[in-house]
Design a protein around this motif. Structure first.
Motif, PDB file in Angstrom:
ATOM      1  N   ASP A 263       0.844  -1.079   0.150  1.00  0.00           N
ATOM      2  CA  ASP A 263      -0.163   0.164  -0.034  1.00  0.00           C
ATOM      3  C   ASP A 263       1.042   1.396   0.084  1.00  0.00           C
ATOM      4  O   ASP A 263       1.417   1.665   1.105  1.00  0.00           O
ATOM      5  N   ASP A 274      -2.705   6.928  -4.107  1.00  0.00           N
ATOM      6  CA  ASP A 274      -3.039   5.920  -3.080  1.00  0.00           C
ATOM      7  C   ASP A 274      -3.188   4.602  -3.980  1.00  0.00           C
ATOM      8  O   ASP A 274      -4.408   4.414  -4.169  1.00  0.00           O
ATOM      9  N   GLU A 399      -6.251  -1.480  -4.743  1.00  0.00           N
ATOM     10  CA  GLU A 399      -6.776  -0.115  -4.589  1.00  0.00           C
ATOM     11  C   GLU A 399      -6.273   0.747  -5.629  1.00  0.00           C
ATOM     12  O   GLU A 399      -5.043   0.747  -6.253  1.00  0.00           O
TER      13      GLU A 399
END
Ligand code: GLY
Ligand code: MN
Ligand code: MN
Length: 430
Positions: A263, A274, A399
């Motif tokens: 991440d 992000d 993500e």
């Protein structure tokens, strides 16, 4: 600053949006952040307060912005107070904004040195009936540190007790919720830098590498692309570490057969990207790892389709919960019986997916935004479902960062970053 100068139209337009919301006869003040101390004469690297940045582009400590659209003196309708600089000061302290550079950055014509603030502010307050103060109303903010803004608010309340006080935060949340084209371009650049980092890693990761070596590769790639570095503390979590949601130690060796959850996102010009990707240490997912990976990917793809104008975030999160529930049953992690008997306040799927799916993204990674209003075009959200199975030493989260668009699916700022399991394997083995 490492980044290229930003078009001042961004700040001119944000100030116009702010002043359009102000009550007549009021002014608003925005303070920069302090430079935070460590000990002795050491300090943390400076991080500007995102609101003064959004309204002026001034990325420098000891700065104050005053907006007073009704000021009788036209020169006082928008004013910057900056730390004084000169050729001599520049020799000792390095480059600071001159009055001309501050104008070019912000579009604000009136720039005073900071020592003039008490006198000029007193004059302005004598003419104003009220003041907008900028408190931190982020729902997850949790800090004991008194900021420069907090000190200013205390002093204003003491010195001007008869003035009406208004909140700047809701207006800023509204403005910062919706990104204009200049901001989208900056965020795209941040995502592109992150992409360069990920691509660098696909040829680097192999059994035996240490999590911190991966962090170092990313830092190198980010910095050489005009980023200050990571937009937030990076998570490089191999094997079971991926099940610790805020794992930031990054100090373990990556083992053959494990998956690494990354991440990690670069910042550019203070805008965050992000990203989360999950990568097999040896370049090949096992059948089970791929099953879980594809379950998360399915939820992500379906969830993204819901990020369209009109969606209510609370409803969206419920719908994603249902999508996840189905996948967890398919994976044999929860049963229909678990669902039937679940606590509605903590549904069964939360055992393996215990965090939210999306947050606003922008100048802050967990950006401010209009959480309770229907979503609108120009908002930028992450989409980040995950499944964490400590008993299998496996955590998968995927993500991306998405711009909500008018009447079409969201635009994925990370669309070029490898995502399909097979693509990641192919690139690792190329
Ligand atoms: N990297 C922080 C988050 O995904 O929310
Ligand atoms: Mn993230
Ligand atoms: Mn996120």
């Amino acid at each position: 600053m490492k980044y290229d100068r930003i078009n001042s139209e961004l700040y001119i337009s944000n100030r116009a949006k702010f002043t359009a919301q102000m009550h007549q006869g009021t002014l608003a003040v925005f303070n920069s952040n302090d430079i935070y101390p460590v000990s002795a004469d050491s300090t943390m690297p400076f991080q500007q307060h995102r609101d003064i940045l959004a309204l002026s582009g001034v990325d420098q400590e000891e700065s104050i912005l005053v907006l007073f659209p009704g000021a009788s003196n036209p020169a006082h309708r928008e004013v910057l107070f900056l730390k004084e600089t000169s050729d001599l000061i520049a020799i000792w302290e390095g480059e600071k904004l001159t009055k001309q550079a501050a104008f070019e950055t912000s579009g604000i014509k009136t720039v005073y040195w900071l020592q003039q603030f008490p006198t000029i502010f007193k004059q302005m307050m004598a003419e104003a009936s009220g003041i907008y103060l900028n408190t931190n109303e982020h729902l997850r903010a949790n800090t004991e540190v008194e900021t420069r803004e907090d000190r200013f608010i205390k002093k204003v309340k003491q010195d001007f007790p008869a003035h009406q006080v208004f909140k700047a935060a809701p207006i800023m949340h509204k403005i910062r919720s919706i990104k204009n084209d200049i901001e989208i371009e900056l965020m795209q650049r941040a995502c592109k830098i992150t992409e360069a980092g990920v691509r660098r890693l696909l040829g680097f990761i192999k059994p035996g590498v240490w999590e911190y070596e991966i962090e170092a590769e990313l830092a190198h790639e980010f910095l050489r692309n005009r980023s200050k570095g990571f937009a937030y503390t990076p998570i490089v979590a191999s094997g079971k570490n991926a099940c610790v949601l805020h794992y930031i130690e990054n100090n373990q060796q990556c083992k053959n057969g494990d998956v690494i959850l990354l991440d990690v996102g670069a910042e550019y010009a203070n805008y965050s990207s992000d990203l989360t990707r999950c990568i097999p240490v040896n370049g090949k997912f096992t059948t089970r790892q791929k099953e879980v990976y594809n379950a998360v990917l399915h939820v992500k793809k379906e969830a993204e389709k819901l990020l369209v104008p009109g969606t209510i975030m609370a409803e969206y999160h419920k719908q994603v919960g249902c999508l996840m529930e189905e996948q967890l049953v398919n994976l044999g992690l929860i049963s229909m019986e678990d669902i039937k008997t679940q606590n509605p306040d903590w549904p069964a799927y939360k055992k393996y997916f215990m965090h939210g799916t999306s947050h606003f993204l922008g100048l802050d990674t967990h950006d401010v935004g209009l959480w309770y209003e229907p979503i609108q075009a120009g908002m930028v959200f992450t989409c980040e479902p995950g499944i964490y199975i400590p008993e299998e030493g496996l955590g998968i989260r995927l993500e991306d960062d998405l711009v909500v668009q008018e009447s079409v699916a969201p635009f994925n700022l990370m669309k070029d970053i490898p995502l399909e399991a097979e693509e990641i394997e192919a690139l690792m083995n190329a």
